[in-house]
Design a protein around this motif. Structure first.
Motif, PDB file in Angstrom:
ATOM      1  N   TRP A 174       0.766  -1.412   0.048  1.00  0.00           N
ATOM      2  CA  TRP A 174       0.049  -0.270  -0.023  1.00  0.00           C
ATOM      3  C   TRP A 174       1.453   1.183   0.279  1.00  0.00           C
ATOM      4  CZ3 TRP A 174      -2.645  -3.999  -1.855  1.00  0.00           C
ATOM      5  CH2 TRP A 174      -3.568  -4.192  -1.427  1.00  0.00           C
ATOM      6  N   ARG A 194       2.043  -3.504  12.838  1.00  0.00           N
ATOM      7  CA  ARG A 194       3.471  -4.104  12.768  1.00  0.00           C
ATOM      8  C   ARG A 194       4.636  -2.979  13.802  1.00  0.00           C
ATOM      9  NH1 ARG A 194       0.601  -6.840   9.954  1.00  0.00           N
ATOM     10  NH2 ARG A 194       0.096  -6.054   8.323  1.00  0.00           N
ATOM     11  N   ASP A 231       8.873 -11.445  -0.092  1.00  0.00           N
ATOM     12  CA  ASP A 231       7.591 -12.052   0.684  1.00  0.00           C
ATOM     13  C   ASP A 231       7.505 -12.908   1.867  1.00  0.00           C
ATOM     14  OD1 ASP A 231       4.797 -14.221   0.486  1.00  0.00           O
ATOM     15  OD2 ASP A 231       5.893 -15.363   0.976  1.00  0.00           O
ATOM     16  N   VAL A 256       7.908 -11.952   8.936  1.00  0.00           N
ATOM     17  CA  VAL A 256       8.072 -12.309   9.953  1.00  0.00           C
ATOM     18  C   VAL A 256       7.898 -11.165  10.513  1.00  0.00           C
ATOM     19  CG1 VAL A 256       9.438 -14.687   9.569  1.00  0.00           C
ATOM     20  CG2 VAL A 256      10.481 -12.995   8.910  1.00  0.00           C
TER      21      VAL A 256
END
Ligand SMILES: Cc1cc2nc3c(=O)[nH]c(=O)nc-3n(C[C@H](O)[C@H](O)[C@H](O)COP(=O)(O)O)c2cc1C
Length: 186
Positions: free
Chosen positions: A37, A56, A82, A87
């Motif tokens: 985003w 986050r 990815d 993680v």
């Protein structure tokens, strides 16, 4: 007339870039996060936005330092992209997890990622709480481009091979179609 299926509202703007954002903490510990985003929001001064959920680890770092670097990955590191989105920096050092090396930025504390051919240094100018995400508007202070992807001073996307994201999937770009303004060129 072609039939179109109307769907409930959702984040339907695709494709978008998938980027790796680095941020540093006040005590010098840094982190990498994968974000999709993101977008360009102003030309003068050059500005971009990143939207980050409050949960986050990166959100905390952005609040602490108000600085970040947007690192543009190529398709060669899709696995690492990815992984940095799977993680948390709360638990892992994603630099060592991905085998990335830190390069110093010129204007901010957050490091550049060596494997990303473009690195955009930003300082936070504004934050908007939108609901699920907080949008940080960053002013671009410096841009670094790997000489290997330059052709006549311009970024050659055939060399850079940027990574795109569409609902739940990673994509590469297709071929160049034309240049801006071609439709009205005499
Ligand atoms: C392709 C992809 C795109 C993502 N985009 C966003 C995003 O735009 N904003 C966000 O808050 N999280 C996004 N995420 C999720 C975070 O990257 C993920 O939760 C990450 O583990 C958070 O790391 P941190 O806790 O170290 O900050 C995305 C993940 C992936 C895989």
């Amino acid at each position: 007339m072609q039939l179109k299926k109307q769907k409930s509202p959702y984040t339907a703007l695709f494709p978008v870039p998938a980027v790796l954002v680095t941020a540093a903490s006040g005590d010098g510990k840094d982190n990498i996060v994968t974000l999709a985003w993101v977008g360009t929001v102003n030309s003068e001064p050059p500005m971009l936005s990143i939207s980050v959920r409050q949960s986050r680890h990166t959100h905390r770092l952005l609040e602490e330092t108000g600085e970040f670097v947007v690192n543009l990955p190529g398709t060669d590191i899709v696995r690492e992209v990815d992984m940095c989105g799977m993680v948390s920096g709360k638990d892992e050092d994603k630099f060592s997890l991905c085998g990335f090396k830190r390069q110093p930025a010129s204007r901010v504390r957050a490091p550049l990622i060596d494997r990303c051919p473009v690195n955009i240094e930003c300082v936070v100018r504004n934050r908007l709480s939108l609901g699920s995400h907080d949008m940080y508007i960053g002013e671009i202070l410096a841009v670094h481009v790997d000489e290997a992807i330059l052709e006549g001073g311009r970024i050659d996307l055939n060399k850079m091979k940027p990574l795109a994201y569409a609902p739940g999937e990673y994509w590469s770009l297709g071929e160049k179609l034309s240049t801006m303004g071609f439709s009205v060129k005499k």
